[in-house]
Design a protein around this motif. Structure first.
Motif, PDB file in Angstrom:
ATOM      1  N   VAL A   1       0.841  -1.200   0.000  1.00 43.73           N
ATOM      2  CA  VAL A   1       0.000   0.000   0.000  1.00 43.73           C
ATOM      3  C   VAL A   1       0.878   1.253   0.000  1.00 43.73           C
ATOM      4  O   VAL A   1       0.650   2.190  -0.776  1.00 43.73           O
ATOM      5  CB  VAL A   1      -0.969  -0.008   1.205  1.00 43.73           C
ATOM      6  N   PHE A   2       1.892   1.285   0.852  1.00 47.58           N
ATOM      7  CA  PHE A   2       2.796   2.436   0.885  1.00 47.58           C
ATOM      8  C   PHE A   2       3.548   2.604  -0.435  1.00 47.58           C
ATOM      9  O   PHE A   2       3.712   3.720  -0.934  1.00 47.58           O
ATOM     10  CB  PHE A   2       3.799   2.312   2.042  1.00 47.58           C
ATOM     11  N   LEU A   3       4.010   1.497  -1.019  1.00 47.21           N
ATOM     12  CA  LEU A   3       4.713   1.583  -2.298  1.00 47.21           C
ATOM     13  C   LEU A   3       3.795   2.032  -3.418  1.00 47.21           C
ATOM     14  O   LEU A   3       4.199   2.806  -4.302  1.00 47.21           O
ATOM     15  CB  LEU A   3       5.350   0.235  -2.636  1.00 47.21           C
ATOM     16  N   LEU A   4       2.552   1.576  -3.403  1.00 48.23           N
ATOM     17  CA  LEU A   4       1.595   1.980  -4.427  1.00 48.23           C
ATOM     18  C   LEU A   4       1.294   3.476  -4.336  1.00 48.23           C
ATOM     19  O   LEU A   4       1.270   4.178  -5.352  1.00 48.23           O
ATOM     20  CB  LEU A   4       0.309   1.168  -4.296  1.00 48.23           C
ATOM     21  N   ILE A   5       1.099   3.969  -3.129  1.00 50.96           N
ATOM     22  CA  ILE A   5       0.838   5.400  -2.943  1.00 50.96           C
ATOM     23  C   ILE A   5       2.036   6.237  -3.383  1.00 50.96           C
ATOM     24  O   ILE A   5       1.881   7.225  -4.110  1.00 50.96           O
ATOM     25  CB  ILE A   5       0.464   5.689  -1.478  1.00 50.96           C
ATOM     26  N   SER A   6       3.241   5.839  -2.979  1.00 53.41           N
ATOM     27  CA  SER A   6       4.426   6.607  -3.398  1.00 53.41           C
ATOM     28  C   SER A   6       4.651   6.478  -4.897  1.00 53.41           C
ATOM     29  O   SER A   6       5.135   7.421  -5.540  1.00 53.41           O
ATOM     30  CB  SER A   6       5.665   6.151  -2.622  1.00 53.41           C
ATOM     31  N   GLY A   7       4.282   5.357  -5.493  1.00 54.22           N
ATOM     32  CA  GLY A   7       4.408   5.183  -6.937  1.00 54.22           C
ATOM     33  C   GLY A   7       3.489   6.108  -7.710  1.00 54.22           C
ATOM     34  O   GLY A   7       3.854   6.634  -8.769  1.00 54.22           O
ATOM     35  N   PHE A   8       2.295   6.319  -7.203  1.00 51.45           N
ATOM     36  CA  PHE A   8       1.366   7.253  -7.851  1.00 51.45           C
ATOM     37  C   PHE A   8       1.942   8.661  -7.886  1.00 51.45           C
ATOM     38  O   PHE A   8       1.707   9.417  -8.824  1.00 51.45           O
ATOM     39  CB  PHE A   8       0.016   7.278  -7.126  1.00 51.45           C
ATOM     40  N   TRP A   9       2.688   9.030  -6.847  1.00 50.47           N
ATOM     41  CA  TRP A   9       3.234  10.388  -6.761  1.00 50.47           C
ATOM     42  C   TRP A   9       4.526  10.568  -7.548  1.00 50.47           C
ATOM     43  O   TRP A   9       4.841  11.669  -7.963  1.00 50.47           O
ATOM     44  CB  TRP A   9       3.490  10.776  -5.321  1.00 50.47           C
ATOM     45  N   THR A  10       5.298   9.499  -7.725  1.00 52.46           N
ATOM     46  CA  THR A  10       6.637   9.669  -8.297  1.00 52.46           C
ATOM     47  C   THR A  10       6.838   9.045  -9.677  1.00 52.46           C
ATOM     48  O   THR A  10       7.815   9.375 -10.336  1.00 52.46           O
ATOM     49  CB  THR A  10       7.697   9.070  -7.351  1.00 52.46           C
ATOM     50  N   GLU A  11       5.959   8.150 -10.079  1.00 52.36           N
ATOM     51  CA  GLU A  11       6.168   7.428 -11.335  1.00 52.36           C
ATOM     52  C   GLU A  11       4.970   7.570 -12.269  1.00 52.36           C
ATOM     53  O   GLU A  11       3.869   7.906 -11.844  1.00 52.36           O
ATOM     54  CB  GLU A  11       6.406   5.937 -11.064  1.00 52.36           C
ATOM     55  N   SER A  12       5.190   7.271 -13.526  1.00 56.05           N
ATOM     56  CA  SER A  12       4.124   7.257 -14.513  1.00 56.05           C
ATOM     57  C   SER A  12       3.810   5.801 -14.853  1.00 56.05           C
ATOM     58  O   SER A  12       4.659   5.086 -15.393  1.00 56.05           O
ATOM     59  CB  SER A  12       4.555   7.997 -15.774  1.00 56.05           C
ATOM     60  N   PHE A  13       2.595   5.371 -14.541  1.00 57.68           N
ATOM     61  CA  PHE A  13       2.236   3.978 -14.809  1.00 57.68           C
ATOM     62  C   PHE A  13       2.130   3.689 -16.296  1.00 57.68           C
ATOM     63  O   PHE A  13       2.223   2.546 -16.726  1.00 57.68           O
ATOM     64  CB  PHE A  13       0.930   3.621 -14.097  1.00 57.68           C
ATOM     65  N   SER A  14       1.953   4.714 -17.097  1.00 60.29           N
ATOM     66  CA  SER A  14       1.892   4.502 -18.546  1.00 60.29           C
ATOM     67  C   SER A  14       3.263   4.144 -19.119  1.00 60.29           C
ATOM     68  O   SER A  14       3.349   3.637 -20.234  1.00 60.29           O
ATOM     69  CB  SER A  14       1.344   5.752 -19.232  1.00 60.29           C
ATOM     70  N   ALA A  15       4.326   4.367 -18.357  1.00 62.73           N
ATOM     71  CA  ALA A  15       5.672   4.046 -18.832  1.00 62.73           C
ATOM     72  C   ALA A  15       6.005   2.555 -18.678  1.00 62.73           C
ATOM     73  O   ALA A  15       6.999   2.086 -19.227  1.00 62.73           O
ATOM     74  CB  ALA A  15       6.704   4.877 -18.084  1.00 62.73           C
ATOM     75  N   ILE A  16       5.180   1.814 -17.951  1.00 61.69           N
ATOM     76  CA  ILE A  16       5.430   0.388 -17.752  1.00 61.69           C
ATOM     77  C   ILE A  16       5.096  -0.367 -19.032  1.00 61.69           C
ATOM     78  O   ILE A  16       4.036  -0.196 -19.612  1.00 61.69           O
ATOM     79  CB  ILE A  16       4.582  -0.167 -16.590  1.00 61.69           C
ATOM     80  N   GLN A  17       6.021  -1.193 -19.480  1.00 57.45           N
ATOM     81  CA  GLN A  17       5.797  -2.026 -20.658  1.00 57.45           C
ATOM     82  C   GLN A  17       5.439  -3.432 -20.172  1.00 57.45           C
ATOM     83  O   GLN A  17       6.298  -4.176 -19.725  1.00 57.45           O
ATOM     84  CB  GLN A  17       7.041  -2.047 -21.534  1.00 57.45           C
ATOM     85  N   TRP A  18       4.166  -3.785 -20.261  1.00 61.36           N
ATOM     86  CA  TRP A  18       3.655  -5.049 -19.740  1.00 61.36           C
ATOM     87  C   TRP A  18       3.931  -6.184 -20.721  1.00 61.36           C
ATOM     88  O   TRP A  18       3.035  -6.717 -21.340  1.00 61.36           O
ATOM     89  CB  TRP A  18       2.163  -4.932 -19.447  1.00 61.36           C
ATOM     90  N   THR A  19       5.186  -6.587 -20.818  1.00 56.64           N
ATOM     91  CA  THR A  19       5.570  -7.685 -21.698  1.00 56.64           C
ATOM     92  C   THR A  19       5.521  -9.006 -20.921  1.00 56.64           C
ATOM     93  O   THR A  19       5.488  -9.019 -19.690  1.00 56.64           O
ATOM     94  CB  THR A  19       6.991  -7.460 -22.241  1.00 56.64           C
ATOM     95  N   ALA A  20       5.521 -10.096 -21.648  1.00 57.05           N
ATOM     96  CA  ALA A  20       5.485 -11.416 -21.009  1.00 57.05           C
ATOM     97  C   ALA A  20       6.684 -11.652 -20.088  1.00 57.05           C
ATOM     98  O   ALA A  20       6.513 -12.148 -18.963  1.00 57.05           O
ATOM     99  CB  ALA A  20       5.376 -12.511 -22.061  1.00 57.05           C
ATOM    100  N   PRO A  21       7.926 -11.332 -20.504  1.00 54.32           N
ATOM    101  CA  PRO A  21       9.048 -11.521 -19.574  1.00 54.32           C
ATOM    102  C   PRO A  21       8.922 -10.675 -18.306  1.00 54.32           C
ATOM    103  O   PRO A  21       9.274 -11.128 -17.220  1.00 54.32           O
ATOM    104  CB  PRO A  21      10.270 -11.098 -20.389  1.00 54.32           C
ATOM    105  N   PHE A  22       8.401  -9.453 -18.444  1.00 53.73           N
ATOM    106  CA  PHE A  22       8.225  -8.594 -17.273  1.00 53.73           C
ATOM    107  C   PHE A  22       7.220  -9.199 -16.309  1.00 53.73           C
ATOM    108  O   PHE A  22       7.464  -9.281 -15.105  1.00 53.73           O
ATOM    109  CB  PHE A  22       7.784  -7.187 -17.704  1.00 53.73           C
ATOM    110  N   ILE A  23       6.083  -9.635 -16.819  1.00 50.53           N
ATOM    111  CA  ILE A  23       5.034 -10.208 -15.968  1.00 50.53           C
ATOM    112  C   ILE A  23       5.517 -11.502 -15.318  1.00 50.53           C
ATOM    113  O   ILE A  23       5.294 -11.738 -14.132  1.00 50.53           O
ATOM    114  CB  ILE A  23       3.741 -10.426 -16.772  1.00 50.53           C
ATOM    115  N   THR A  24       6.206 -12.335 -16.079  1.00 48.65           N
ATOM    116  CA  THR A  24       6.740 -13.590 -15.535  1.00 48.65           C
ATOM    117  C   THR A  24       7.742 -13.319 -14.421  1.00 48.65           C
ATOM    118  O   THR A  24       7.689 -13.940 -13.349  1.00 48.65           O
ATOM    119  CB  THR A  24       7.408 -14.419 -16.651  1.00 48.65           C
ATOM    120  N   SER A  25       8.650 -12.390 -14.653  1.00 54.32           N
ATOM    121  CA  SER A  25       9.642 -12.035 -13.627  1.00 54.32           C
ATOM    122  C   SER A  25       8.973 -11.444 -12.400  1.00 54.32           C
ATOM    123  O   SER A  25       9.331 -11.775 -11.265  1.00 54.32           O
ATOM    124  CB  SER A  25      10.649 -11.033 -14.182  1.00 54.32           C
ATOM    125  N   LEU A  26       7.992 -10.581 -12.609  1.00 52.31           N
ATOM    126  CA  LEU A  26       7.280  -9.959 -11.499  1.00 52.31           C
ATOM    127  C   LEU A  26       6.564 -11.001 -10.649  1.00 52.31           C
ATOM    128  O   LEU A  26       6.655 -10.981  -9.408  1.00 52.31           O
ATOM    129  CB  LEU A  26       6.279  -8.938 -12.038  1.00 52.31           C
TER     130      LEU A  26
END
Length: 115
Positions: free
Chosen positions: A66-91
């Motif tokens: 929850v804390f990371l999600l809130i800080s992510g909203f303030w500091t990062e752009s979620f549109s910059a995430i590239q949701w590729t298969a290797p990324f999702i698998t690694s995550l």
């Protein structure tokens, strides 16, 4: 003795950061993290027998996320995430096997041995 040696090791490694190449705030945060980790481990050793390890890990990961999600909203752009298969698998692999099971094993070992 182990705590003293651990803190001394962190201090020796971090001492180069005060020369200007590494952020002093970052070094202080790292030392604070080491202190809180050590105190948390000792606390969990004392109270861990009253709480289920799975519940403890799930609650900590949920609160942290929850804390990371809130800080992510303030500091990062979620549109910059590239949701590729290797990324999702690694995550998914890191989330389940490295973080969740790793913490579960850590707390189980702390509860069954000496801290």
């Amino acid at each position: 003795i182990g705590l003293i040696l651990g803190f001394a090791g962190v201090a020796v490694i971090s001492a180069a950061g005060f020369g200007g190449h590494i952020s002093v705030i970052g070094v202080l945060l790292a030392l604070g993290s080491a202190i809180s980790w050590a105190l948390g481990t000792v606390y969990m050793k004392k109270t861990g027998s009253r709480v289920d390890s799975i519940w403890m890990v799930a609650l900590q990961l949920t609160i942290g996320s929850v804390f990371l999600l809130i800080s992510g909203f303030w500091t990062e752009s979620f549109s910059a995430i590239q949701w590729t298969a290797p990324f999702i698998t690694s995550l998914l692999f890191i989330s389940v096997f490295v973080i969740a099971l790793g913490w579960l094993v850590f707390f189980t070992l702390v509860g069954s041995g000496e801290a």
